[in-house]
Write an enzyme that holds these catalytic residues in place. Structure first.
Site, mmCIF file in Angstrom:
data_model
loop_
_atom_site.group_PDB
_atom_site.id
_atom_site.type_symbol
_atom_site.label_atom_id
_atom_site.label_comp_id
_atom_site.label_asym_id
_atom_site.label_seq_id
_atom_site.Cartn_x
_atom_site.Cartn_y
_atom_site.Cartn_z
ATOM 1 N N GLU A 183 80.138 24.177 18.809
ATOM 2 C CA GLU A 183 80.072 24.497 20.244
ATOM 3 C C GLU A 183 78.843 25.319 20.639
ATOM 4 O OE1 GLU A 183 83.586 26.119 21.965
ATOM 5 O OE2 GLU A 183 84.869 24.525 21.209
ATOM 6 N N GLU A 384 88.554 20.198 16.866
ATOM 7 C CA GLU A 384 89.477 21.277 17.268
ATOM 8 C C GLU A 384 90.341 20.808 18.418
ATOM 9 O OE1 GLU A 384 87.793 25.100 18.324
ATOM 10 O OE2 GLU A 384 86.488 25.079 16.558
HETATM 11 C C1 BGC Z 1 86.036 27.815 19.290
HETATM 12 C C2 BGC Z 1 86.966 28.629 18.436
HETATM 13 C C3 BGC Z 1 87.965 29.363 19.317
HETATM 14 C C4 BGC Z 1 88.760 28.336 20.097
HETATM 15 C C5 BGC Z 1 89.832 28.927 21.001
HETATM 16 C C6 BGC Z 1 86.722 27.085 20.417
HETATM 17 O O1 BGC Z 1 85.915 27.166 21.514
HETATM 18 O O2 BGC Z 1 85.287 26.940 18.491
HETATM 19 O O3 BGC Z 1 86.213 29.519 17.660
HETATM 20 O O4 BGC Z 1 88.798 30.212 18.599
HETATM 21 O O5 BGC Z 1 87.895 27.613 20.911
HETATM 22 O O6 BGC Z 1 89.282 29.765 21.947
#
Ligand code: BGC
Length: 476
Positions: A183, A384
């Site tokens: 990101e 993610e």
């Molecule tokens: C990030 C993580 C973060 C997650 C939740 C993502 O933007 O890569 O590091 O913990 O979001 O906020």
């Protein structure tokens, strides 16, 4: 470690729904969990300082005034955490490698203990039959480089490529999937433009420069990995959010267009199309940074997969924020001066961060990729996806996070929707463990496993048992 499995007062068995979801998973679809070094490792005495250490030590940067010097102590508990993943039954684990652990000053001398830690991690994972996906940079910029200007400096991109080569040479035979940068948009925007993340700089010009150098660092990293050469596949992980104007008023439409460019295009267009994102309208801001001849080609290296991180959609209106953009943590003047804001979505429930929970927009987001990038879009992996919730333990200490189960089931199911022109190859749950959630400290919990901040005891939540059942229910 508290064992997983059905608990007293647990949620009712999902039975048919879980079986339907399992049956929908195509053969070979990767299911994993994701973490990042800075958020879980701790072990700060055995690494160089990161920009985040210094940022967190400043007053009022972290909501609960915490830091990540110990975090979930994964540095010392790694075998226990890999054992948890084995018990869970995931195909793959996405972790990140800490640059200041490998190279404490961000350049020059390598810390052999740091490399040895990841060497052990890879051995443990492979032994457990878990496919390693390594992110090379998840925001933990070495402090020594940050002091010299961090990502606003072109030199940082070249130092990053040196570090990537060291890691590629050390682990190129064992890592199955590489993610160059996590990101970059969040770092450029929240860290350099709005000042709510490390390094806490709040200037558009700093954000624009950082954006260009992060892109360049990505391209140089891909080149370095290919030159080593590493065996694994190579990609990048970008945050994405489908953007809609809050009304048909032209001011809202322009604000939405700008927000879309900042959130979705600055880091995708140059990587996937070899072209800079369109300029912002009416903000008096240039996003180009300081490109040099030849940079665009370096940045647009062919990729084997494209990592997408989707958490929430954005309904954008013109005017100063009422709701904070991004994470609801520290505020800066730059943030409050933003000429655009996120509006609520009354039709959706929200997660712990007040982020709208909208699985139905996942296929819409994928459709935007197909429209924008066509045949240039590599296979997509959701590197993610997940949600924070308050996770209150019940009277017997169990965490029955039915809302997280629902979030994951609906988002994963939506990610499996067929969208012409897009091939989705995997989904990684954020996150294995409750962790240091950046400027929100430990107030937001995303884990399938709870971590007691005092004892570091790990307790699996109902969502862990749910994911375990889903993984086991796959038929192919
Ligand atoms: C990030 C993580 C973060 C997650 C939740 C993502 O933007 O890569 O590091 O913990 O979001 O906020």
């Amino acid at each position: 470690m508290t064992p997983a499995g059905p608990r007293p007062d647990g949620p009712p068995p999902e039975g048919a729904a879980l079986k339907r979801l399992a049956a929908k998973l195509p053969p070979g679809f990767l299911l994993g969990v994701s973490t990042s070094s800075y958020q879980i490792e701790g072990g700060s005495a055995s690494r160089g300082a990161a920009g985040w250490d210094i940022f967190a030590a400043r007053p009022d940067t972290i909501l609960d005034h915490s830091n990540a010097l110990t975090a979930a102590d994964h540095y010392h508990r790694m075998p226990e955490d890999v054992a948890l993943m084995k018990e869970l039954g995931v195909d793959a684990y996405r972790f990140s490698i800490s640059w200041p652990r490998v190279q404490p000053l961000g350049k020059g001398a390598v810390n052999p203990e740091g490399l040895a830690f990841y060497d052990r991690l890879l051995d443990e994972l492979l032994e457990a039959g878990i496919r390693p996906m390594a992110t090379l940079f998840h925001w933990d910029t070495p402090w020594a480089l940050e002091q010299a200007g961090g990502w606003t400096k072109r030199d940082t991109a070249y130092r990053f490529a040196d570090y990537v080569r060291i890691v590629g040479e050390a682990f190129g035979d064992r890592v199955a999937d590489w993610v160059t940068i996590n990101e970059p948009a969040t770092l450029a925007l929240e860290g350099y433009t709005l000042g709510v993340h490390a390094p806490g700089r709040a200037l558009w010009v700093a954000g624009a420069r950082a954006s260009h150098h992060l892109l360049l660092g990505h391209g140089l990293a891909v080149k370095a990995l290919r030159e080593v050469p590493v065996k694994g596949r190579i990609g990048i992980s970008n945050a994405h959010t489908p953007v809609f104007a809050a009304s048909s008023r032209w001011s809202d439409r322009f604000a939405a267009r700008n927000f879309d460019i900042l959130s979705n295009r600055v880091f995708a267009d140059p990587v996937l199309r070899g072209k800079r994102a369109p300029g912002l309208v009416g903000l008096g801001v240039r996003l180009s940074g300081t490109p040099r001849w030849g940079d665009a080609k370096i940045i647009a290296q062919p990729l084997d997969f494209y990592g997408v991180q989707y958490y929430f959609p954005s309904r954008v209106a013109a005017g100063p924020p009422r709701l904070k953009i991004g994470t609801p943590d520290s505020q800066t003047k730059a943030m409050l001066d933003l000429p655009m804001r996120l509006e609520p979505w009354p039709e959706y429930g929200v997660t712990g961060f007040d982020w709208p929970d909208s699985p139905d927009l996942v296929p819409v987001l994928l459709g935007h990729f197909a429209d924008r990038y066509g045949s240039k879009l590599p296979p997509v992996i959701f590197t993610e996806g997940g949600a924070s919730y308050p996770d209150m333990p019940n009277r017997v200490g169990a965490i029955n996070d039915a809302d997280r189960i629902d979030y994951l089931a609906t988002h994963l199911s939506a990610a499996l929707t067929e969208v012409p022109g897009v091939k989705v190859e995997g989904y990684f749950v954020w996150s294995l463990l409750d962790n240091f959630e950046w400027a929100a400290g430990y107030t937001q919990k995303f884990g399938l496993v709870a971590v007691d901040p005092d004892t570091q005891e790990r307790t699996t939540k109902a969502s862990f048992a749910w994911y375990q059942r889903l993984l086991a229910a796959r038929t192919h």
